[in-house]
Write a protein that holds these residues in place. Structure first.
Motif: not given
Ligand SMILES: Nc1ncnc2c1ncn2[C@@H]1O[C@H](COP(=O)(O)OP(=O)(O)O)[C@@H](O)[C@H]1O
Ligand SMILES: [Mg+2]
Length: 241
Positions: A13, A18, A37-43
């Motif tokens: 992004f 990410i 959190s922030g490791s890219g799981k949702s992405t």
């Protein structure tokens, strides 16, 4: 051949890298994705059903191919459902209407058939008696189960879950996890991002640990819990249990 094959997947992004080269093969069954959190799981989940365009690499899910330049989103999303933390139900429609909407619009399923299917998926999540209710009349756990039923109504091959219990109280979390476990026993392939470590440990066949935009470790859940191979996974697991 695995059900899902991810090769060299990258997603940024702006200047933020990410996903920095994700390679992963997943088979049918339940997979849990864990990580800070922030490791890219949702992405990663969003890339898997085409909600994010990928920058490099490729994803194959069953017969669907996703590359930076190619993806047939309509057919992909018919086979790959996603459920989020917020249930996103339409408040002015009954539960049944919420569920029949996509099959009728996306797949052209005739109303009567879509209604039969809605009742079937509602019984799968234990909410048959709520078909005529409105979302506002349901608890958070029940609304999340309706969201799962809505995903099931399209007959997906895979359902992705992004922290679907994070906003729920413990009792309501339990009823949602129970639905996922029962779907699992019916053979549904589910990939879930979760902080529910006890659940992941019990129910997921495969565990994926994401760290700094990469798959840092993955394998059979019991093995990763028993013998983390990296200090990052080791410290992650000890920070949460
Ligand atoms: N649409 C977006 N635009 C800009 N940054 C984003 C976007 N989506 C996610 N990010 C950033 O990507 C990083 C990783 O996000 P995410 O995949 O949500 O991680 P996780 O789910 O593991 O917490 C976060 O720092 C977030 O700020
Ligand atoms: Mg997330």
């Amino acid at each position: 051949m695995s059900l899902i094959e991810i090769k060299g997947l990258k997603k940024s992004f702006g200047a933020l890298d990410i996903l920095r080269g994700v390679d992963l093969q997943l088979d049918a069954g339940m997979t849990a994705i864990i990580g800070r959190s922030g490791s890219g799981k949702s992405t990663l989940l969003r890339c898997l059903n085409g909600l994010e365009r990928i920058d490099a690499g490729s994803i194959r899910i069953d017969r669907h191919q996703i590359t930076p330049t190619q993806s047939d989103l309509k057919s992909l999303r018919a086979d790959v459902g996603i459920v989020f933390q917020g249930y996103n139900l339409f408040p002015h429609m009954t539960v049944e209407k919420n569920i029949t909407l996509a099959p009728m619009l996306v797949k052209g399923t005739p109303r009567a058939q879509a209604q039969d299917k809605a009742l079937h998926v509602l019984s799968q999540v234990g909410l048959l008696e709520k078909a005529r209710a409105y979302p506002g009349q349901l608890s958070g756990g029940q609304q999340q189960r309706v969201a799962i039923a809505r995903a099931l109504a399209l007959n997906p091959k895979v359902i992705l879950f992004d922290e679907v219990t994070s906003a729920l109280d413990p009792e309501l979390t339990g009823e949602v996890l129970k639905v996922m476990e029962s779907l699992s026993s019916e053979g549904m392939t589910q990939i879930l991002v979760t902080h529910e470590m006890n659940f992941a440990r019990r129910a997921a066949r495969t565990l994926v640990f994401m760290h700094q935009g990469k798959v840092w470790e993955h394998g059979p859940t019991a093995e990763l819990f028993a013998r983390p191979q990296t200090k990052e996974l080791d410290s992650f697991l000890s920070s949460i249990v």
